[in-house]
Design an enzyme around this catalytic site. Structure first.
Site, mmCIF file in Angstrom:
data_model
loop_
_atom_site.group_PDB
_atom_site.id
_atom_site.type_symbol
_atom_site.label_atom_id
_atom_site.label_comp_id
_atom_site.label_asym_id
_atom_site.label_seq_id
_atom_site.Cartn_x
_atom_site.Cartn_y
_atom_site.Cartn_z
ATOM 1 N N GLU A 294 9.935 -3.268 -8.453
ATOM 2 C CA GLU A 294 9.390 -1.462 -8.095
ATOM 3 C C GLU A 294 8.209 -2.280 -6.592
ATOM 4 O O GLU A 294 7.545 -1.598 -7.236
ATOM 5 C CB GLU A 294 8.765 -1.137 -8.746
ATOM 6 N N PRO A 295 8.445 -2.998 -6.299
ATOM 7 C CA PRO A 295 7.323 -3.142 -5.032
ATOM 8 C C PRO A 295 7.178 -2.046 -4.218
ATOM 9 O O PRO A 295 8.599 -1.397 -3.607
ATOM 10 C CB PRO A 295 8.131 -4.660 -4.534
ATOM 11 N N GLY A 296 6.457 -2.076 -3.969
ATOM 12 C CA GLY A 296 5.311 -1.318 -3.203
ATOM 13 C C GLY A 296 4.655 -1.536 -2.159
ATOM 14 O O GLY A 296 5.064 -1.954 -1.027
ATOM 15 N N ARG A 334 -9.503 2.427 0.399
ATOM 16 C CA ARG A 334 -9.796 1.543 -0.946
ATOM 17 C C ARG A 334 -11.511 0.860 -1.081
ATOM 18 O O ARG A 334 -11.299 0.389 -2.132
ATOM 19 C CB ARG A 334 -8.814 1.218 -0.316
ATOM 20 N N CYS A 365 -19.756 11.648 4.989
ATOM 21 C CA CYS A 365 -21.328 12.214 4.869
ATOM 22 C C CYS A 365 -21.749 11.815 3.742
ATOM 23 O O CYS A 365 -21.075 12.589 2.946
ATOM 24 C CB CYS A 365 -21.609 13.644 4.900
ATOM 25 N N GLU A 366 -21.928 10.186 4.018
ATOM 26 C CA GLU A 366 -21.405 9.404 2.277
ATOM 27 C C GLU A 366 -22.063 8.243 2.521
ATOM 28 O O GLU A 366 -21.190 7.622 3.671
ATOM 29 C CB GLU A 366 -20.105 10.223 1.774
HETATM 30 N N1 LLP Z 1 5.489 0.731 -10.530
HETATM 31 C C1 LLP Z 1 5.014 1.341 -10.749
HETATM 32 C C2 LLP Z 1 4.604 1.747 -12.357
HETATM 33 C C3 LLP Z 1 3.023 1.796 -10.616
HETATM 34 O O1 LLP Z 1 2.354 1.731 -11.343
HETATM 35 C C4 LLP Z 1 3.334 0.952 -8.961
HETATM 36 C C5 LLP Z 1 1.535 0.385 -9.034
HETATM 37 C C6 LLP Z 1 4.326 0.330 -8.779
HETATM 38 C C7 LLP Z 1 4.991 0.175 -9.053
HETATM 39 C C8 LLP Z 1 3.388 -0.682 -7.294
HETATM 40 O O2 LLP Z 1 2.688 -1.474 -7.590
HETATM 41 P P1 LLP Z 1 2.407 -2.469 -6.140
HETATM 42 O O3 LLP Z 1 4.031 -3.427 -5.616
HETATM 43 O O4 LLP Z 1 2.166 -1.376 -4.820
HETATM 44 O O5 LLP Z 1 1.352 -3.434 -5.716
HETATM 45 N N2 LLP Z 1 -4.252 2.963 -5.523
HETATM 46 C C9 LLP Z 1 -3.846 1.401 -5.929
HETATM 47 C C10 LLP Z 1 -2.503 0.863 -6.359
HETATM 48 C C11 LLP Z 1 -2.458 1.572 -7.307
HETATM 49 C C12 LLP Z 1 -1.376 1.051 -7.802
HETATM 50 C C13 LLP Z 1 -0.880 1.767 -9.216
HETATM 51 N N3 LLP Z 1 1.379 1.863 -9.639
HETATM 52 C C14 LLP Z 1 -4.478 0.294 -4.850
HETATM 53 O O6 LLP Z 1 -5.110 0.910 -3.457
HETATM 54 O O7 LLP Z 1 -4.979 -0.569 -4.889
#
Ligand code: LLP
Length: 443
Positions: A294-296, A334, A365-366
């Site tokens: 599950e890459p995001g 972030r 305003c922070e």
């Molecule tokens: N699968 C699950 C169950 C997850 O919780 C996540 C990310 C992913 C896949 C995808 O992970 P990635 O490949 O994107 O690293 N808001 C934070 C990141 C939170 C990630 C949460 N879970 C930031 O801005 O760094």
């Protein structure tokens, strides 16, 4: 500047993304603006998909973790690239479905799914739900029973791997709100519990150890622990794991402190995972599971940039120079959340030498509303276009309306041409849900 294939500097000395001149983009669409390079997104999706199929056969699926960037267009791209997606809320599920994404290729996550979210997932015949608590197993079972169906689930297990990343984005150490711990026996108990339910089908396990991780070894150790656990479950309870979802988490380049991995380089992460799965299956006498990743961030992160206009510049002699832009923590929270680092570039003078150390401030305003601290830039002046790189993941998706600032629109660039994929918000959008009770109405 790093040679990143999505970004170039053209003859005018302007930054380009996906072949589009960033200064022209801002003239056409205004600032702040999120711009995404479609070719990079597709390339990343294909690299994961092809690596999985080439090395593992078609016994698996790449899921784009849509929390990184969710809007209808990204689900269309994922669908065209023949991958699946994961969603973590009813809202993401709704967006995917409205984009025509096939429900059977959607996986639903979340550590506290609400009743109506589970209901919506079952109603659309979602591919699989990843259960994260006993109460969720109960709810999925009950809701499936009501509908006279059986729902495939995975259990989110926590292998207790310490990955080197910010504590808030680490998810699989023992103290985590996510998953059933292998170590303390709850993963085993939850499996037995799920197996006892009539209307859920326990397909296997899911684990995700955290985000922005570069060490391949952390992922490999997680695989080893999951496979060992699956072997235990088989030996002790005769349960055969059909599916293993290894989550996402591969790190991307934000600044030169990070490793710069080429799109092809990410294939090596997947190859390492696949080798570990094969090796451990053999060692533990397990059949090869259906494999999911599950890459995001690594799909959309480096594909996106944010363009701002420089406004006020405040020089505090002997201390700091603040370069303020027309965005801030409302489009990129972030730094405020994780002290994340970014690389800014003056998009209209991208060839000029960096001569100054400045901090990029937002307009909220922070005091903590900063985008990047102590970064080098050419001497900036009001009206310059500032590009912040690698903002494609967890920026738009975490944007908010603090101070009633408008969330910037998103454009998708293909062959130098940009189109909206998220329209600009309007002031009317901000007040759409506001209600003035009769007693407060202006007489
Ligand atoms: N699968 C699950 C169950 C997850 O919780 C996540 C990310 C992913 C896949 C995808 O992970 P990635 O490949 O994107 O690293 N808001 C934070 C990141 C939170 C990630 C949460 N879970 C930031 O801005 O760094």
């Amino acid at each position: 500047m790093n040679a990143r294939e999505t970004l170039k500097i053209n003859k005018k000395g302007h930054l380009e993304i996906g072949g589009a001149d960033c200064v022209e983009l801002t003239e056409k669409f205004g600032t702040p603006l999120y711009a995404f390079d479609e070719a990079y997104i597709r390339k990343m999706m294909r690299i994961y998909r092809d690596t999985l199929y080439n090395e593992y056969g078609e016994k698996g699926l790449v899921l784009y973790a849509s929390k990184a960037f969710s809007c209808k267009a990204i689900y269309r791209i994922a669908d065209e690239e023949k991958i699946g997606v994961d969603v973590v809320s009813g809202g993401e599920l709704y967006t995917a479905l409205r984009a025509g994404f096939p429900a059977e290729k959607i996986y639903m996550h979340g550590n506290n799914k609400l009743d109506y979210e589970i209901g919506e997932a079952l109603d659309c015949k979602i591919g699989c739900i990843v259960a994260d608590a006993y109460s969720e197993i109960d709810k999925i079972d009950a809701e499936a029973k009501k509908r006279g169906m059986k729902q495939k689930i995975l259990l989110r297990i926590n292998p207790g791997v310490e990955a080197h990343t910010h504590a808030f984005v680490q998810t699989a150490t023992t103290d985590s709100k996510f998953g059933f711990s292998i170590q303390d026996g709850t993963a085993e108990k939850a499996s037995i519990y799920a197996l006892s339910k009539e209307n859920v089908i326990l397909e296997g396990y899911h684990c995700h150890i955290g985000s922005q991780i570069f060490e391949k070894q952390s992922f490999v150790i997680a695989v080893e622990k999951c496979m060992r656990f699956a072997a235990d479950m088989k030996e002790k309870h005769g349960f055969v794991m059909q599916t293993l979802n290894l989550g996402g988490g591969y790190g991307i380049w934000y600044t030169d402190e990070d490793r710069k991995i080429s799109p092809e380089g990410y294939a090596e992460y997947l190859q390492a995972l696949i080798s570990a799965v094969k090796e451990k299956a053999k060692e533990n006498g397990l059949k090869l599971p259906y494999l999911l990743i599950e890459p995001g961030r690594s799909i959309v992160g480096e594909a996106g940039i944010t363009l701002y206009t420089v406004g006020a510049i405040k020089e505090i002699p002997g201390i700091k120079t603040y370069v303020a832009v027309d965005g801030g923590m409302f489009d990129n929270p972030r730094y405020a959340l994780y002290q994340s680092k970014y690389t800014p570039i003056l998009a209209n003078r991208a060839n000029e030498e960096c001569t100054e150390m400045v901090s990029i401030a937002g307009k909220c305003c922070e005091s903590g509303d900063l985008i990047a601290v102590n970064v080098s830039l050419p001497k900036a002046k009001s009206g310059d276009i500032l590009a912040v790189l690698s903002t494609g993941a967890y920026n738009y998706s975490m944007a908010m309306n603090y101070n009633r600032n408008l969330i910037p629109p998103c454009v998708l660039v293909k062959d130098g041409q940009a189109e909206y994929i998220v329209l600009p918000q309007t002031y009317q959008d901000l007040t759409r849900n506001d209600v003035i009770p009769t007693r407060l109405q202006k007489k």
